[in-house]
Each structure stands twice: as C-alpha cells, then as structure tokens.
Design a protein around this motif. Structure first.
Motif, PDB file in Angstrom:
ATOM      1  N   ASP A 316      41.377  40.650  43.077  1.00  0.00           N
ATOM      2  CA  ASP A 316      41.682  41.545  44.189  1.00  0.00           C
ATOM      3  C   ASP A 316      42.710  40.909  45.122  1.00  0.00           C
ATOM      4  OD1 ASP A 316      39.875  43.270  43.118  1.00  0.00           O
ATOM      5  OD2 ASP A 316      38.301  42.942  44.602  1.00  0.00           O
ATOM      6  N   ALA A 340      42.706  41.617  50.259  1.00  0.00           N
ATOM      7  CA  ALA A 340      41.808  41.750  49.108  1.00  0.00           C
ATOM      8  C   ALA A 340      40.692  42.741  49.391  1.00  0.00           C
ATOM      9  CB  ALA A 340      41.222  40.386  48.748  1.00  0.00           C
ATOM     10  N   VAL A 343      41.786  46.264  48.555  1.00  0.00           N
ATOM     11  CA  VAL A 343      41.761  46.557  47.121  1.00  0.00           C
ATOM     12  C   VAL A 343      40.331  46.769  46.666  1.00  0.00           C
ATOM     13  CG1 VAL A 343      42.324  45.679  44.820  1.00  0.00           C
ATOM     14  CG2 VAL A 343      43.873  45.236  46.744  1.00  0.00           C
ATOM     15  N   ASN A 344      39.415  45.921  47.125  1.00  0.00           N
ATOM     16  CA  ASN A 344      38.012  46.055  46.757  1.00  0.00           C
ATOM     17  C   ASN A 344      37.442  47.382  47.248  1.00  0.00           C
ATOM     18  OD1 ASN A 344      34.891  45.305  47.748  1.00  0.00           O
ATOM     19  ND2 ASN A 344      35.450  44.595  45.696  1.00  0.00           N
ATOM     20  N   LYS A 347      38.480  50.119  44.964  1.00  0.00           N
ATOM     21  CA  LYS A 347      37.718  50.120  43.717  1.00  0.00           C
ATOM     22  C   LYS A 347      36.320  50.695  43.920  1.00  0.00           C
ATOM     23  CE  LYS A 347      39.941  46.140  41.441  1.00  0.00           C
ATOM     24  NZ  LYS A 347      39.725  44.770  40.920  1.00  0.00           N
TER      25      LYS A 347
END
Length: 357
Positions: A316, A340, A343-344, A347
């Motif tokens: 990530d 990060a 991005v997490n 998801k």
C-alpha cells in the motif's frame, strides 16, 4: 549447446551430438557417392548414361536403410523425452508465472513467493553508464533452489505466452495463460545459472531475464527460513505504514523508484508513453483526474490491456508513493498527496462493495 549441470541436460547434449554425428555420416556417404559419380562418370571421360527402369531391390534397400537409421535415432530420443517429461516423485514444487515483463515464483507449501525483475539500471540500458558483466541477465530476486533435489515446475502466465528457459538445466517450457505446463530439474552443482524468456512476448521481451541460485541443501533450508522471516517482516512493515504519514518529498522519492522499476518499461522514464501502445502519464486525464479512479487502475489494472493489477505486487505504501509521483511528476502538478492509509481505505471500501453485491 551446453552439457549443463543436470543429468537431463547431459543426456540432451549427448543426444544432440549422437544425431549430429549420424547426420555427418549420412552426409559423407551421400555427398561422397555423388561427387565420386560426378568426377569418375563424367561425359569427358567417355561415360555413357545407363538406361534402365525401376528396380524393386533398390527401392527396398533405400526404404529400409532410412527406416533403420530413423529407428536407431528415435530410441535414445524417446528415452530422453520421456525422462524430460517425468515430473513424478518431486521433492519441491515451484509455480512460475510469467507476466509482462517479470517472473513470479511461488514455493508450494512453503508460504514463500516473490517477483523477480530485471536489475540492470536504466542508465546502462540508455548507454549513459558502463554495462555490467551480466547486462540484461541480472535480477533483484533470483530463484533459489537446492541441489540434489528434484524440483517440479508448474508454469503459467498472467497475460501473453512467455517461455522459461535455462540452458544449463535443459529446461525450456512455454508459460501459457489459462494453462499449466510442467517441467522439472535436479541440479548437480551449486552456482548461479542464467536464462531468458525465449518467446517474443512484447516490447520488453529482452528485459525479462531468469537467474537461478543453486545452493547446497543446508544452505537452501537456511535461506528458506530467512526468506520466511523477511516476508513476515515485510507484512508487519506494510501494516505499520498505514499509521505513518510521509511528506511530499518522501513520497516523490519513493514513488520515482517504484515508477522506474515497475512502470517505466511501458510508460517510459519520461512519462511520455508509446503512442498507440502505452498511454502517456504526462498530462494523462486519468492521472490528473479522479484520485480513486487512478488508484483503482493501479490496484486492479485494466482487463484486456497490458495494464496489470498491482494489488499483490506492491505494498500500500508503494502504491501510495507511485500514485503521488505520477500525479505530481512530469508537469502534472496536481498537488495530491496519497498515503498508504488512503490506498488501504480504497481497498476496504472496494471489498465491502463486492460483499454487498
């Protein structure tokens, strides 16, 4: 042709030389008879051509002799081919997946997997730096195998047909999307052995090397345990990165490295892409547009195109860094800073959406 470092490669070499010598003998007999006839039965010496019709005896002779020769050649060839295809009773299984343009190695039942990418620098490729001893034949993560153990390979592909070829093992097998091919090797000597993709698989076909590091059994077992610890630590670091916020400079520096390693082979180091083949990053509507859509393409790729899904290839943190780099490099200057955790979060939201459907 090399004798290699495996029993099979030795058999292949011996078979090659046997057939070569047989072909030389046939050529010697055929051309010897032909030149003898031309020289000793030429018109200037008063030779008169004979007039005769077909001979059953001659027909039988020149049919039987080639059949006998072919059978004598087929027996050792068949034995070698059967041995090459016998993947039973293996001690270790490694899945090899080819993709544009790298190899993915997965050790069955060991919990170890990683990608192997070209390690030759872009400056060497562009002629801006001296070429190393193993130019275009060096990788960041070599495949590590033990000697004296039978290793079974399961081979497939994510996109187009590739071919995993290591001459010293006499292993050359196509990796085909949606299909599993098998091969095997048992390495006799420790060392570093190099090969290449042997199938024209696209623009960077020549940038897809194979490096195998063969170790003693004890050294291999120790490496395997170290690799497991390394991968576990990488997972912990990836989880910890979700709580860390990096500065723009840190993200740009990290993102540039990821971009050059993973993206520049298609989109070019200057972000200009290749018209008609790979879109430019510079001025891209995707890169300068909606952030979630940009992350989505990096994470999930684009089916039907060369754009791969990097969800399992990059952490990530790496995805966040390369996203930030693309959105602020090449004159795009969106000012967007991606962490990060962003991005997490994408998801998690995507997974929740799929489960809701």
């Amino acid at each position: 042709m090399t004798q290699g470092v495996t029993e099979i490669s030795g058999k292949v070499y011996e078979l090659h030389m046997l057939i070569f010598y047989i072909c030389c003998a046939i050529a010697l007999v055929v051309f010897g008879a032909m030149f003898y006839s031309i020289i000793n039965h030429r018109k200037s010496k008063g030779a008169v051509a004979a007039h005769f019709h077909e001979s059953t005896k001659v027909e039988i002779i020149w049919t039987i002799i080639p059949i006998v020769i072919l059978v004598l050649m087929a027996i050792p060839a068949t034995k070698t081919l059967i041995a090459m295809e016998d993947t039973t009773q293996s001690d270790l299984t490694v899945k090899i997946t080819g993709s544009q343009w790298k190899w993915h190695y997965s050790y069955f039942d060991q919990g170890v997997e990683f990608y192997s990418l070209l390690a030759t620098s872009q400056k060497e490729i562009d002629g801006e730096a001296p070429k190393g001893a193993h130019y275009l034949l060096e990788v960041d993560n070599p495949l590590v195998l033990p000697i004296n153990r039978k290793v079974r390979f399961l081979m497939t592909s994510d996109d187009v047909i590739h071919s995993w070829w290591v001459p010293d093992f006499a292993v050359k097998k196509d990796t085909i999307p949606g299909f599993i091919n098998e091969a095997w090797t048992r390495i006799d000597e420790p060392g570093v052995y190099r090969g290449q993709c042997a199938e024209l698989c696209g623009k960077a076909h020549g940038f897809m090397p194979i490096v195998v590091h063969a170790m003693s059994e004890d050294d291999y077992d120790a490496w395997l345990e170290e690799k497991k610890v390394e991968l576990a630590q990488a997972q912990e670091d990836a989880a910890a990165s979700l709580t860390v916020s990096l500065s723009m400079d840190e993200l740009m520096a990290s993102g540039e490295k990821v971009y050059l390693d993973r993206c520049s082979v298609c989109h070019q180091a200057n972000g200009a892409g290749i018209p008609g083949a790979f879109p430019a990053i510079k001025g891209s509507k995707v890169v300068t547009g909606d952030l979630d859509e940009h992350i989505n393409i990096i994470v999930n790729g684009r089916p039907g195109t060369a754009m791969q899904a990097f969800a399992n290839q990059l952490t990530d943190q790496e995805i966040a860094a390369v996203t930030t780099y693309q959105r602020n490099g090449f004159g795009n200057d969106t000012g967007d800073l991606v962490q990060a955790s962003d991005v997490n979060a994408f998801k998690v939201q995507e997974q929740a959406s799929k489960e809701g459907e």
